[in-house]
Design an enzyme around this catalytic site. Structure first.
Site, short mmCIF file in Angstrom:
data_model
loop_
_atom_site.label_atom_id
_atom_site.label_comp_id
_atom_site.label_asym_id
_atom_site.label_seq_id
_atom_site.Cartn_x
_atom_site.Cartn_y
_atom_site.Cartn_z
N TYR A 65 0.83 -1.21 0.00
CA TYR A 65 0.00 0.00 0.00
C TYR A 65 0.86 1.25 0.00
O TYR A 65 0.51 2.25 -0.63
CB TYR A 65 -1.01 -0.01 1.16
N ARG A 68 1.79 1.87 -3.58
CA ARG A 68 0.67 2.41 -4.35
C ARG A 68 0.35 3.84 -3.91
O ARG A 68 0.02 4.69 -4.72
CB ARG A 68 -0.57 1.53 -4.16
N ASN A 96 -12.36 3.36 -7.99
CA ASN A 96 -11.01 3.80 -7.66
C ASN A 96 -10.95 4.33 -6.22
O ASN A 96 -11.82 5.07 -5.79
CB ASN A 96 -10.54 4.87 -8.63
N ASP A 98 -8.25 6.06 -5.32
CA ASP A 98 -7.38 7.25 -5.36
C ASP A 98 -8.22 8.52 -5.25
O ASP A 98 -9.46 8.48 -5.28
CB ASP A 98 -6.50 7.24 -6.61
N HIS A 113 -15.26 1.27 -3.36
CA HIS A 113 -14.22 0.41 -2.80
C HIS A 113 -13.35 1.14 -1.76
O HIS A 113 -12.28 0.65 -1.41
CB HIS A 113 -13.35 -0.19 -3.92
N CYS A 125 -13.54 -0.51 16.05
CA CYS A 125 -13.67 0.64 16.97
C CYS A 125 -14.13 1.89 16.22
O CYS A 125 -14.60 2.84 16.82
CB CYS A 125 -12.37 0.91 17.72
N GLY A 182 -13.17 2.90 -18.23
CA GLY A 182 -11.92 2.28 -17.76
C GLY A 182 -12.08 1.20 -16.71
O GLY A 182 -11.28 1.13 -15.79
N THR A 183 -13.09 0.37 -16.87
CA THR A 183 -13.21 -0.75 -15.94
C THR A 183 -13.39 -2.05 -16.72
O THR A 183 -14.08 -2.08 -17.75
CB THR A 183 -14.38 -0.58 -14.94
N ASN A 208 -13.20 2.57 -23.16
CA ASN A 208 -12.17 1.64 -22.72
C ASN A 208 -11.17 1.47 -23.87
O ASN A 208 -11.54 1.58 -25.03
CB ASN A 208 -12.80 0.28 -22.36
N1 APR Z 1 -8.40 4.40 -20.79
C1 APR Z 1 -9.52 3.63 -20.69
N2 APR Z 1 -9.52 2.36 -20.24
C2 APR Z 1 -8.34 1.84 -19.89
C3 APR Z 1 -7.13 2.57 -19.95
C4 APR Z 1 -7.19 3.89 -20.44
N3 APR Z 1 -6.08 4.65 -20.55
N4 APR Z 1 -6.12 1.78 -19.52
C5 APR Z 1 -6.68 0.61 -19.16
N5 APR Z 1 -8.02 0.64 -19.39
C6 APR Z 1 -9.02 -0.40 -19.11
C7 APR Z 1 -8.57 -1.83 -19.35
O1 APR Z 1 -8.77 -2.22 -20.70
C8 APR Z 1 -9.46 -2.60 -18.38
O2 APR Z 1 -10.71 -2.93 -18.97
O3 APR Z 1 -9.29 -0.33 -17.72
C9 APR Z 1 -9.70 -1.59 -17.25
C10 APR Z 1 -8.95 -1.90 -15.97
O4 APR Z 1 -9.45 -3.09 -15.42
P1 APR Z 1 -9.00 -3.58 -13.97
O5 APR Z 1 -7.53 -3.50 -13.86
O6 APR Z 1 -9.65 -4.88 -13.73
O7 APR Z 1 -9.59 -2.42 -13.01
P2 APR Z 1 -11.05 -2.26 -12.42
O8 APR Z 1 -12.09 -2.73 -13.37
O9 APR Z 1 -11.15 -0.87 -11.92
O10 APR Z 1 -11.00 -3.26 -11.19
C11 APR Z 1 -12.09 -3.36 -10.32
O11 APR Z 1 -10.81 -4.77 -8.88
O12 APR Z 1 -8.97 -5.44 -7.55
C12 APR Z 1 -10.14 -4.73 -7.61
O13 APR Z 1 -10.68 -3.17 -5.99
C13 APR Z 1 -10.02 -3.27 -7.22
O14 APR Z 1 -11.53 -1.47 -7.77
C14 APR Z 1 -10.75 -2.54 -8.30
C15 APR Z 1 -11.62 -3.62 -8.92
#
Ligand code: APR
Length: 235
Positions: A65, A68, A96, A98, A113, A125, A182-183, A208
């Site tokens: 951590y 990060r 996220n 952050d 999260h 506590c 971006g997920t 994405n």
């Molecule tokens: N712009 C858009 N999308 C992007 C970019 C970018 N510059 N770079 C990467 N990506 C996309 C990838 O293609 C992927 O689909 O972002 C996604 C990242 O996926 P993960 O790494 O799985 O992240 P996330 O979906 O946020 O993860 C969910 O998993 O471990 C846990 O708690 C953690 O909140 C997190 C959760």
């Protein structure tokens, strides 16, 4: 494609953005599952982000951590964060932990999260303390004496904070447009918010760099980096 997406954005009256690690990736913050640089391609998530991992080796967890936290602390919000912040009408729901949306100017970010900028008691506590991301603390006991402090985030196997989850659900079931940015949409229950929004009638625009689990549900999928796609989409 961008033109069609802009038409949908302009027609929408209640927009929610559901974001993930890809939103912060252009700021230099590591994602979790990207083949190059994703944390979980190098490390076992159960060792670093679970109660079991913390019980087994709390020092290892806090060291990870700290790495990060320093990365986030030295990162700056990118054009994607700024484009979202400029649209004060958009509700931000993010996976996220952050603080880049907040530093871009978003006032109310629903962080399902948790928040990596704080530590909390690993027992119940209720003690929570802000930390300096650029100079993160190491392993230390909670003042209550019952447990160590740990990042105020949700780990694998832990429940989400009910109030935060309720707000996220409301934001996704009451919107008429959900931006999915971006997920990978693989982690539940958070990823279920996308289906929930769709079931309540929202249009879905996915942004994405790659196909994701959200691709199939998208009305429009914009392939590209969040920092390059969001500014023209939301201008
Ligand atoms: N712009 C858009 N999308 C992007 C970019 C970018 N510059 N770079 C990467 N990506 C996309 C990838 O293609 C992927 O689909 O972002 C996604 C990242 O996926 P993960 O790494 O799985 O992240 P996330 O979906 O946020 O993860 C969910 O998993 O471990 C846990 O708690 C953690 O909140 C997190 C959760």
């Amino acid at each position: 494609m961008l033109h069609d997406a802009r038409v949908i954005v302009e027609a929408a009256s209640r927009i929610t953005c559901f974001s993930g690690a890809g939103l912060s990736a252009p700021s230099g913050v590591g994602t979790f599952r990207d083949p190059v640089g994703g944390w979980w391609t190098k490390h076992d998530p159960m060792k670093l982000a679970s109660p079991e991992g913390f019980a087994e080796d709390p020092q290892l967890v806090m060291d990870w951590y700290a790495e990060r936290r320093r990365q986030i602390g030295h990162a700056e919000p990118n054009a994607g964060h700024r484009a979202l912040a400029a649209r004060t009408d958009i509700i931000e729901v993010t996976q996220n932990t952050d603080d880049l949306l907040q530093r871009a100017g978003c006032h109310d970010v629903i962080q399902v999260h948790g928040d990596i900028s704080a530590d909390r008691c690993h027992a119940s506590c209720g003690h929570v303390v802000s930390i300096d991301l650029r100079d993160p603390p190491g392993l230390r006991p909670c003042p209550c004496g019952c447990a160590d402090l740990r990042p105020s985030v949700v780990w694998f196997g832990e429940g989400l904070v009910a109030e935060t989850w309720n707000r996220a659900e409301q934001a996704c079931t009451r919107c008429d447009l959900l931006l999915v940015v971006g997920t990978g949409a693989t982690v539940y229950p958070a990823a279920g918010l996308i289906t929930m929004a769709r079931e309540h009638g929202a249009r879905i625009i996915v942004i994405n760099t790659n196909p994701s689990e959200a691709s199939g549900i998208a009305d429009i999928e914009l392939t590209g980096s969040a920092d390059e796609v969001l500014p023209p989409l939301l201008a």
